[in-house]
Scaffold this motif. Structure first.
Motif, PDB file in Angstrom:
ATOM      1  N   LEU A  84      -6.178  -2.446  16.023  1.00  0.00           N
ATOM      2  CA  LEU A  84      -6.611  -3.733  15.472  1.00  0.00           C
ATOM      3  C   LEU A  84      -5.729  -4.138  14.296  1.00  0.00           C
ATOM      4  O   LEU A  84      -5.312  -5.299  14.181  1.00  0.00           O
ATOM      5  CB  LEU A  84      -8.074  -3.635  15.043  1.00  0.00           C
ATOM      6  N   LEU A  85      -5.400  -3.183  13.442  1.00  0.00           N
ATOM      7  CA  LEU A  85      -4.542  -3.466  12.293  1.00  0.00           C
ATOM      8  C   LEU A  85      -3.133  -3.854  12.739  1.00  0.00           C
ATOM      9  O   LEU A  85      -2.487  -4.715  12.132  1.00  0.00           O
ATOM     10  CB  LEU A  85      -4.478  -2.251  11.365  1.00  0.00           C
ATOM     11  N   ALA A  86      -2.661  -3.214  13.798  1.00  0.00           N
ATOM     12  CA  ALA A  86      -1.310  -3.504  14.294  1.00  0.00           C
ATOM     13  C   ALA A  86      -1.176  -4.942  14.767  1.00  0.00           C
ATOM     14  O   ALA A  86      -0.066  -5.492  14.813  1.00  0.00           O
ATOM     15  CB  ALA A  86      -0.956  -2.545  15.422  1.00  0.00           C
ATOM     16  N   SER A  87      -2.296  -5.568  15.090  1.00  0.00           N
ATOM     17  CA  SER A  87      -2.260  -6.960  15.558  1.00  0.00           C
ATOM     18  C   SER A  87      -2.280  -7.955  14.399  1.00  0.00           C
ATOM     19  O   SER A  87      -2.161  -9.162  14.622  1.00  0.00           O
ATOM     20  CB  SER A  87      -3.456  -7.234  16.471  1.00  0.00           C
ATOM     21  N   LYS A  88      -2.420  -7.453  13.195  1.00  0.00           N
ATOM     22  CA  LYS A  88      -2.500  -8.315  12.025  1.00  0.00           C
ATOM     23  C   LYS A  88      -1.136  -8.458  11.352  1.00  0.00           C
ATOM     24  O   LYS A  88      -0.206  -7.698  11.621  1.00  0.00           O
ATOM     25  CB  LYS A  88      -3.524  -7.756  11.024  1.00  0.00           C
ATOM     26  N   LYS A  89      -1.054  -9.388  10.429  1.00  0.00           N
ATOM     27  CA  LYS A  89       0.197  -9.688   9.747  1.00  0.00           C
ATOM     28  C   LYS A  89       0.630  -8.532   8.850  1.00  0.00           C
ATOM     29  O   LYS A  89      -0.190  -7.882   8.209  1.00  0.00           O
ATOM     30  CB  LYS A  89       0.029 -10.957   8.912  1.00  0.00           C
ATOM     31  N   LYS A  90       1.926  -8.269   8.798  1.00  0.00           N
ATOM     32  CA  LYS A  90       2.491  -7.242   7.938  1.00  0.00           C
ATOM     33  C   LYS A  90       2.607  -7.790   6.520  1.00  0.00           C
ATOM     34  O   LYS A  90       3.093  -8.905   6.307  1.00  0.00           O
ATOM     35  CB  LYS A  90       3.875  -6.834   8.446  1.00  0.00           C
ATOM     36  N   ASP A  91       2.166  -7.013   5.540  1.00  0.00           N
ATOM     37  CA  ASP A  91       2.239  -7.408   4.142  1.00  0.00           C
ATOM     38  C   ASP A  91       3.552  -6.923   3.556  1.00  0.00           C
ATOM     39  O   ASP A  91       4.059  -5.868   3.944  1.00  0.00           O
ATOM     40  CB  ASP A  91       1.056  -6.798   3.372  1.00  0.00           C
ATOM     41  N   THR A  92       4.092  -7.659   2.614  1.00  0.00           N
ATOM     42  CA  THR A  92       5.369  -7.276   2.008  1.00  0.00           C
ATOM     43  C   THR A  92       5.203  -6.283   0.853  1.00  0.00           C
ATOM     44  O   THR A  92       6.198  -5.760   0.349  1.00  0.00           O
ATOM     45  CB  THR A  92       6.110  -8.518   1.484  1.00  0.00           C
ATOM     46  N   GLN A  93       3.975  -6.028   0.438  1.00  0.00           N
ATOM     47  CA  GLN A  93       3.752  -5.133  -0.691  1.00  0.00           C
ATOM     48  C   GLN A  93       4.085  -3.684  -0.320  1.00  0.00           C
ATOM     49  O   GLN A  93       3.868  -3.243   0.809  1.00  0.00           O
ATOM     50  CB  GLN A  93       2.295  -5.222  -1.158  1.00  0.00           C
ATOM     51  N   ILE A  94       4.596  -2.961  -1.303  1.00  0.00           N
ATOM     52  CA  ILE A  94       4.947  -1.553  -1.120  1.00  0.00           C
ATOM     53  C   ILE A  94       3.815  -0.688  -1.656  1.00  0.00           C
ATOM     54  O   ILE A  94       3.314  -0.900  -2.764  1.00  0.00           O
ATOM     55  CB  ILE A  94       6.261  -1.220  -1.848  1.00  0.00           C
ATOM     56  N   VAL A  95       3.421   0.293  -0.857  1.00  0.00           N
ATOM     57  CA  VAL A  95       2.343   1.205  -1.236  1.00  0.00           C
ATOM     58  C   VAL A  95       2.889   2.626  -1.309  1.00  0.00           C
ATOM     59  O   VAL A  95       3.661   3.056  -0.444  1.00  0.00           O
ATOM     60  CB  VAL A  95       1.193   1.160  -0.197  1.00  0.00           C
ATOM     61  N   THR A  96       2.513   3.350  -2.354  1.00  0.00           N
ATOM     62  CA  THR A  96       2.778   4.785  -2.392  1.00  0.00           C
ATOM     63  C   THR A  96       1.437   5.496  -2.372  1.00  0.00           C
ATOM     64  O   THR A  96       0.470   5.030  -2.986  1.00  0.00           O
ATOM     65  CB  THR A  96       3.612   5.185  -3.634  1.00  0.00           C
ATOM     66  N   TYR A  97       1.353   6.594  -1.641  1.00  0.00           N
ATOM     67  CA  TYR A  97       0.062   7.262  -1.438  1.00  0.00           C
ATOM     68  C   TYR A  97       0.009   8.612  -2.149  1.00  0.00           C
ATOM     69  O   TYR A  97       0.902   9.448  -1.997  1.00  0.00           O
ATOM     70  CB  TYR A  97      -0.230   7.459   0.054  1.00  0.00           C
ATOM     71  N   HIS A  98      -1.041   8.801  -2.932  1.00  0.00           N
ATOM     72  CA  HIS A  98      -1.312  10.074  -3.609  1.00  0.00           C
ATOM     73  C   HIS A  98      -2.331  10.853  -2.798  1.00  0.00           C
ATOM     74  O   HIS A  98      -3.379  10.315  -2.432  1.00  0.00           O
ATOM     75  CB  HIS A  98      -1.840   9.807  -5.026  1.00  0.00           C
ATOM     76  N   ASP A  99      -2.044  12.113  -2.524  1.00  0.00           N
ATOM     77  CA  ASP A  99      -2.974  12.952  -1.772  1.00  0.00           C
ATOM     78  C   ASP A  99      -3.972  13.619  -2.716  1.00  0.00           C
ATOM     79  O   ASP A  99      -3.602  14.522  -3.477  1.00  0.00           O
ATOM     80  CB  ASP A  99      -2.216  14.036  -1.000  1.00  0.00           C
ATOM     81  N   PRO A 100      -5.237  13.203  -2.685  1.00  0.00           N
ATOM     82  CA  PRO A 100      -6.235  13.869  -3.512  1.00  0.00           C
ATOM     83  C   PRO A 100      -6.357  15.345  -3.134  1.00  0.00           C
ATOM     84  O   PRO A 100      -6.273  15.703  -1.953  1.00  0.00           O
ATOM     85  CB  PRO A 100      -7.534  13.117  -3.180  1.00  0.00           C
ATOM     86  N   CYS A 101      -6.555  16.190  -4.122  1.00  0.00           N
ATOM     87  CA  CYS A 101      -6.666  17.632  -3.851  1.00  0.00           C
ATOM     88  C   CYS A 101      -7.787  17.933  -2.861  1.00  0.00           C
ATOM     89  O   CYS A 101      -7.654  18.809  -2.000  1.00  0.00           O
ATOM     90  CB  CYS A 101      -6.907  18.392  -5.153  1.00  0.00           C
ATOM     91  N   HIS A 102      -8.892  17.198  -2.976  1.00  0.00           N
ATOM     92  CA  HIS A 102     -10.038  17.469  -2.114  1.00  0.00           C
ATOM     93  C   HIS A 102      -9.887  16.871  -0.719  1.00  0.00           C
ATOM     94  O   HIS A 102     -10.738  17.079   0.138  1.00  0.00           O
ATOM     95  CB  HIS A 102     -11.327  16.963  -2.769  1.00  0.00           C
ATOM     96  N   ALA A 103      -8.786  16.139  -0.496  1.00  0.00           N
ATOM     97  CA  ALA A 103      -8.511  15.603   0.838  1.00  0.00           C
ATOM     98  C   ALA A 103      -7.518  16.483   1.578  1.00  0.00           C
ATOM     99  O   ALA A 103      -7.853  17.138   2.556  1.00  0.00           O
ATOM    100  CB  ALA A 103      -7.992  14.176   0.735  1.00  0.00           C
ATOM    101  N   LYS A 104      -6.289  16.548   1.085  1.00  0.00           N
ATOM    102  CA  LYS A 104      -5.248  17.285   1.806  1.00  0.00           C
ATOM    103  C   LYS A 104      -5.444  18.794   1.720  1.00  0.00           C
ATOM    104  O   LYS A 104      -5.422  19.506   2.725  1.00  0.00           O
ATOM    105  CB  LYS A 104      -3.871  16.916   1.276  1.00  0.00           C
ATOM    106  N   LYS A 105      -5.638  19.299   0.526  1.00  0.00           N
ATOM    107  CA  LYS A 105      -5.711  20.755   0.339  1.00  0.00           C
ATOM    108  C   LYS A 105      -7.000  21.334   0.920  1.00  0.00           C
ATOM    109  O   LYS A 105      -6.981  22.407   1.531  1.00  0.00           O
ATOM    110  CB  LYS A 105      -5.598  21.103  -1.146  1.00  0.00           C
ATOM    111  N   MET A 106      -8.105  20.652   0.728  1.00  0.00           N
ATOM    112  CA  MET A 106      -9.388  21.198   1.166  1.00  0.00           C
ATOM    113  C   MET A 106      -9.768  20.801   2.584  1.00  0.00           C
ATOM    114  O   MET A 106     -10.408  21.569   3.293  1.00  0.00           O
ATOM    115  CB  MET A 106     -10.508  20.802   0.197  1.00  0.00           C
TER     116      MET A 106
END
Length: 426
Positions: free
Chosen positions: A307-329
């Motif tokens: 569904l998201l792939a059918s929507k418009k692409k935004d020009t904003q740049i995002v950097t992602y931080h991995d929370p310890c309780h998400a990636k590590k745990m």
């Protein structure tokens, strides 16, 4: 005579398994800002073994050492034997709390976490969660509100009476015309500080035609109390939540949580906490298969990516931080990136897996100098990406990163759920 928690929990079984390979040392958050072998993971384990053998007194010095761990689990992630260093430190903090007591402001805070009606009232009266050694900001309604012991801002008393939490802003059952239904565990910060996360999640579910049950009786997951050693609060809240989840779990596909810390507490740490209560441990294990981080469930159990792939692409740049309780745990790191990347350009920071430095209530109050020192490298990594937005599925990370970056920062923070909801509007 029944055994105490300390007698049942055998630190030596874990500490003696440490082979002193030192793989944990360079990744340890506290060691990076305070390079002392004593406050390295293998140092913690040595001291825990000595403590249980009776060769080390639990004095003020030892208390300071055990309270300096960020509980980021970086050591567990790299340990060749997967030793649960975080778990044994969480357990010994209960011993510390029993011997030395818990500061009055922490006890007051944890009381609020037991009774959401008190939090609702405090919220309406202008109290906010804030960080930075309890330094309150002038504008308590800012989206960058910070987290610590709630403090009352008297000059905003009357205007704040109109404020309503996320859970109190909607009916408990939301019909989106679908044949599927999920429950939402929003967490305290999403309920009070960052309401747009919950609003965004409801918007996403509406697009997917999935009904929502807001689980309005939910209590705080009790992670702040668990990391501090207030096991009475953990026992109270965890048992309530498990019984509550059991009451509706058969009526929903999943319990989705847009917060890494809450999700890890419900899904993993409840089982750890109930290690000496077999019945409750079994019930915690039985319910955990229903619990998912929001992006995890949306990625694997819906057509949201398409569904998201059918929507418009935004020009904003995002950097992602991995929370310890998400990636590590929980091993969750690809899912939010897969969803965000459909509509935004992602630029990775140099070490997205490094801890932001939040560290819990004690670290944010009594040891804030450590939290500040740990946060500055993360802020520098984000700045170097020149990203418009930094994202993480964790409101504790949000507060710490916002503070570390300072008021002059041009990069803003948004939960991936907020980004996804914005993309669906295009």
């Amino acid at each position: 005579m029944s055994k105490t928690r300390e007698e049942i929990f055998n630190y030596i079984d874990i500490t003696d398994d440490c082979i002193k390979c030192a793989k944990c040392v360079p990744v340890c958050t506290i060691y990076r800002v305070n390079p002392d072998e004593v406050t390295s993971p293998r140092g913690f384990l040595d001291l825990l073994g000595a403590y249980q053998r009776g060769n080390l007194d639990l004095d003020e010095n030892v208390k300071e050492i055990f309270e300096s761990c960020f509980l980021c689990t970086a050591c567990v992630e790299v340990c060749p034997k997967s030793l649960p260093t975080d778990m044994v430190i969480e357990q010994v903090r209960s011993d510390i709390a029993k011997k030395f007591g818990i500061a009055w402001y922490k006890r007051a805070f944890f009381l609020l976490l037991r009774h959401r009606w008190m939090n609702d009232l405090a919220f309406k009266l202008g109290w906010v969660f804030q960080t930075c050694g309890f330094k309150i900001k002038a504008d308590i309604d800012s989206m960058n509100s910070r987290f610590s012991f709630p403090m009352l801002k008297a000059d905003r008393l009357l205007p704040s009476l109109t404020k309503t939490s996320f859970l109190n802003s909607h009916p408990e059952n939301i019909n989106n015309g679908g044949k599927r239904k999920v429950a939402i565990f929003i967490g305290c910060l999403g309920n009070y500080n960052y309401k747009d996360v919950g609003e965004g999640l409801l918007e996403i579910l509406k697009h997917l035609e999935i009904d929502a049950f807001l689980a309005k009786s939910q209590k705080c997951c009790s992670a702040p109390a668990y990391f501090t050693g207030d096991f009475d609060t953990v026992d109270y809240n965890a048992k309530f939540n498990i019984e509550y989840f059991e009451s509706f779990s058969s009526d929903v596909e999943a319990i989705i949580v847009p917060e890494a810390t809450c999700s890890a507490m419900l899904k993993i740490d409840y089982e750890h906490y109930f290690h000496d209560q077999p019945e409750w441990k079994a019930r915690a294990i039985a319910i955990k298969d229903k619990i998912f981080m929001a992006t995890e469930w949306l990625q694997h159990h819906t057509h949201l990516e398409e569904l998201l792939a059918s929507k418009k692409k935004d020009t904003q740049i995002v950097t992602y931080h991995d929370p310890c309780h998400a990636k590590k745990m929980q091993g969750i790191h690809k899912e939010p990136r897969n969803l965000i990347s459909q509509n935004y350009n992602i630029v990775e920071m140099s070490d997205p897996n490094s801890c932001c430095g939040f560290g819990g209530v004690t670290m944010q109050s009594e040891k804030y100098h450590f939290a500040k020192a740990a946060g500055l490298p993360k802020a520098a990594m984000i700045k170097n990406t020149k990203a418009d937005i930094v994202s993480a599925e964790c409101s504790a990370c949000r507060m710490q990163i916002n503070n570390s970056m300072g008021n002059e920062a041009t990069t803003i923070f948004k939960n991936p759920i907020e980004l996804i909801a914005e993309a669906l509007r295009k």
